[in-house]
Motif scaffolding. Structure first.
Motif, PDB file in Angstrom:
ATOM      1  N   ASN A 162       1.992  15.442  72.961  1.00 34.71           N
ATOM      2  CA  ASN A 162       3.444  15.286  72.778  1.00 34.71           C
ATOM      3  C   ASN A 162       4.027  16.689  72.757  1.00 34.71           C
ATOM      4  OD1 ASN A 162       6.073  14.993  71.950  1.00 34.71           O
ATOM      5  ND2 ASN A 162       5.612  13.582  70.276  1.00 34.71           N
ATOM      6  N   PRO A 163       4.673  17.120  73.834  1.00 35.94           N
ATOM      7  CA  PRO A 163       5.117  18.520  73.915  1.00 35.94           C
ATOM      8  C   PRO A 163       6.228  18.880  72.947  1.00 35.94           C
ATOM      9  CG  PRO A 163       5.925  17.269  75.781  1.00 35.94           C
ATOM     10  CD  PRO A 163       4.985  16.361  75.055  1.00 35.94           C
ATOM     11  N   ASN A 164       6.798  17.887  72.261  1.00 32.45           N
ATOM     12  CA  ASN A 164       7.828  18.175  71.268  1.00 32.45           C
ATOM     13  C   ASN A 164       7.257  18.240  69.856  1.00 32.45           C
ATOM     14  OD1 ASN A 164      10.204  18.359  72.955  1.00 32.45           O
ATOM     15  ND2 ASN A 164       9.970  16.163  73.321  1.00 32.45           N
ATOM     16  N   THR A 165       5.943  18.356  69.761  1.00 30.66           N
ATOM     17  CA  THR A 165       5.272  18.524  68.475  1.00 30.66           C
ATOM     18  C   THR A 165       4.854  19.971  68.317  1.00 30.66           C
ATOM     19  OG1 THR A 165       4.441  16.251  68.532  1.00 30.66           O
ATOM     20  CG2 THR A 165       3.319  17.802  67.053  1.00 30.66           C
ATOM     21  N   LYS A 166       5.128  20.551  67.163  1.00 25.94           N
ATOM     22  CA  LYS A 166       4.798  21.953  66.913  1.00 25.94           C
ATOM     23  C   LYS A 166       3.294  22.171  67.037  1.00 25.94           C
ATOM     24  CE  LYS A 166       5.372  25.704  63.532  1.00 25.94           C
ATOM     25  NZ  LYS A 166       5.906  26.640  64.525  1.00 25.94           N
ATOM     26  N   GLY A 167       2.934  23.233  67.747  1.00 26.67           N
ATOM     27  CA  GLY A 167       1.541  23.613  67.887  1.00 26.67           C
ATOM     28  C   GLY A 167       0.874  23.091  69.142  1.00 26.67           C
ATOM     29  N   THR A 168       1.431  22.036  69.757  1.00 25.37           N
ATOM     30  CA  THR A 168       0.816  21.511  70.972  1.00 25.37           C
ATOM     31  C   THR A 168       1.220  22.360  72.177  1.00 25.37           C
ATOM     32  OG1 THR A 168       2.648  20.004  71.468  1.00 25.37           O
ATOM     33  CG2 THR A 168       0.857  19.159  70.076  1.00 25.37           C
ATOM     34  N   SER A 226       7.882  23.919  68.484  1.00 29.09           N
ATOM     35  CA  SER A 226       8.053  22.474  68.387  1.00 29.09           C
ATOM     36  C   SER A 226       8.866  21.907  69.538  1.00 29.09           C
ATOM     37  CB  SER A 226       8.734  22.119  67.057  1.00 29.09           C
ATOM     38  OG  SER A 226       9.981  22.789  66.939  1.00 29.09           O
ATOM     39  N   GLU A 227       9.297  22.755  70.473  1.00 27.82           N
ATOM     40  CA  GLU A 227      10.079  22.282  71.599  1.00 27.82           C
ATOM     41  C   GLU A 227       9.437  22.708  72.915  1.00 27.82           C
ATOM     42  OE1 GLU A 227      14.039  23.701  71.246  1.00 27.82           O
ATOM     43  OE2 GLU A 227      14.535  22.477  69.504  1.00 27.82           O
ATOM     44  N   LEU A 228       9.747  21.972  73.951  1.00 27.94           N
ATOM     45  CA  LEU A 228       9.299  22.326  75.292  1.00 27.94           C
ATOM     46  C   LEU A 228       9.810  23.697  75.707  1.00 27.94           C
ATOM     47  CD1 LEU A 228       9.828  18.969  77.190  1.00 27.94           C
ATOM     48  CD2 LEU A 228       7.770  20.357  77.365  1.00 27.94           C
ATOM     49  N   GLU A 229       8.954  24.458  76.374  1.00 29.27           N
ATOM     50  CA  GLU A 229       9.334  25.739  76.973  1.00 29.27           C
ATOM     51  C   GLU A 229       8.690  25.812  78.354  1.00 29.27           C
ATOM     52  OE1 GLU A 229       7.830  28.436  73.957  1.00 29.27           O
ATOM     53  OE2 GLU A 229       9.872  28.799  73.255  1.00 29.27           O
ATOM     54  N   PRO A 230       9.117  24.959  79.288  1.00 25.01           N
ATOM     55  CA  PRO A 230       8.442  24.892  80.581  1.00 25.01           C
ATOM     56  C   PRO A 230       8.564  26.173  81.392  1.00 25.01           C
ATOM     57  CG  PRO A 230      10.441  23.563  80.599  1.00 25.01           C
ATOM     58  CD  PRO A 230      10.233  23.999  79.197  1.00 25.01           C
ATOM     59  N   SER A 231       7.466  26.517  82.080  1.00 27.22           N
ATOM     60  CA  SER A 231       7.469  27.712  82.919  1.00 27.22           C
ATOM     61  C   SER A 231       6.407  27.565  83.996  1.00 27.22           C
ATOM     62  CB  SER A 231       7.215  28.973  82.092  1.00 27.22           C
ATOM     63  OG  SER A 231       5.911  28.969  81.531  1.00 27.22           O
TER      64      SER A 231
END
Length: 359
Positions: free
Chosen positions: A34-40, A70-75
């Motif tokens: 779950n990319p909106n979970t902190k640490g993943t 805790s939030e998406l940071e796509p790159s």
């Protein structure tokens, strides 16, 4: 007190996570966290050796594995190292709304860029102002994995997962630079990584490499967990010939490093020779990574900004990444005699999160 780090490779591990030990399912290359979970964090990686002597590396990130929030940071990272050593590269950043990924298969979209496939056939498109790449590849060696993941903690509290979805493939790539388009072919590799804790908290450093040597396919890694896990060694080894797995049990592998150097830019140690010696009593193979040059260097502190960067500096964080190019040699033994020797050009890396060990 030292905690446990282990390869999750028991029958109970596979049963618990409802994974078939002998068959990789298409969903395993889909999004696993779950990319909106902190640490993943999660990424999909591709590299290729192309017929003009160039080497291409592409990575799609849901967010950074160095400092996952805790939030998406796509790159997206893309780098083409040409035969003369010159490079064309770019780092592209996007908003969370521009990211999507399927759970049932590899189907990642970041902006107009895509990375999609089904363990047999894949397509990647990256559209950067500096370089455009549109490619397709097919698996030659089937997807492989020997363990569910790597667990950290006495009660398996955290994990790091790795799936070589394409140990070996054949690629056709259309590459456009400064309006000049060319179509290239070559061999390639794709893997998929994910986890639920920042790698710098659990992993001290690793070497990882892969190569296609004649009909042989090699994937190898030697990981060292962080100090709190007693610098536990976590080896992985895979050797196949065409579509037949020849060796993949790390308990039969001996690892060694030779000719230690210090990288002038990152100040991290590396070795000009990395050797994996696999001998199960019936089969004996030796893989040697022989460095010729360092083609990429990244200091992770440069990927952090604001107060996080200041805190990292105060904590003495000096993590770095080095990518090497050189010869990868395979020796096949019958008893003490070498009966076959082959080599090819290849790529491998050193990921060094922790404080430098004087070993």
């Amino acid at each position: 007190m030292t905690q446990r780090a282990r390869l999750a490779d028991t029958s109970e591990d596979f049963k618990k996570y409802d994974i078939n030990k002998n068959t990789v399912a298409t969903w395993e290359d889909g999004i696993r966290t779950n990319p909106n979970t902190k640490g993943t964090y999660e990424w999909w990686y591709f590299d290729a050796n192309l017929n003009d002597g160039s080497q291409l590396v592409i990575t799609f990130f849901a967010k950074s594995a160095v400092n996952p929030g805790s939030e998406l940071e796509p790159s997206i990272d893309i780098e083409l190292t040409q035969a003369d050593g010159s490079k064309v590269s770019d780092h592209l950043e996007f908003t969370p709304a521009e990211f999507s990924a399927a759970k049932d298969e590899c189907n990642v979209k970041i902006g107009q860029n895509y990375f999609r496939g089904n363990l047999k056939h894949y397509q990647i498109g990256v559209f950067s102002p500096k370089i455009t790449v549109e490619l397709e590849f097919d698996n030659v060696t089937p997807a492989w994995r020997r363990n569910v993941c790597i667990f950290f903690g006495d009660h398996d509290e955290n994990n790091f997962g790795w799936l070589p979805a394409t140990p070996r493939g054949k690629v056709t790539a259309k590459v456009t630079i400064a309006s000049k388009e060319q179509t290239l072919t070559g061999d390639c590799y794709h893997d998929h990584n994910w986890g639920d804790v920042a790698l710098m908290k659990v992993m001290h450093h690793w070497y990882w490499g892969r190569a296609n040597i004649g009909d042989y396919t090699v994937i190898s890694s030697y990981m060292t967990a962080e100090k709190k896990y007693g610098y536990q060694k976590l080896p992985i080894f895979f050797l196949a010939k065409k579509d037949q797995v020849l060796a993949d049990n790390p308990k039969y592998m001996t690892y060694s490093e030779q000719d230690k150097q210090i990288d002038e830019q990152t100040k991290k140690p590396f070795h000009n020779q990395i050797i994996y010696d696999y001998n199960d009593g019936k089969h004996h193979y030796k893989i040697s990574y022989l460095r010729e040059k360092t083609i990429s260097r990244i200091s992770f502190i440069d990927q952090i900004s604001g107060i996080k960067k200041l805190l990292a500096k105060l904590a003495g964080f000096d993590g770095a990444y080095l990518r090497f190019s050189g010869k990868i040699k395979l020796e096949v033994f019958d008893g003490d005699q070498i009966i076959e020797t082959q080599s090819s050009q290849g790529l491998w890396e050193e990921m060094y999160f922790g404080k430098t060990l004087d070993v």
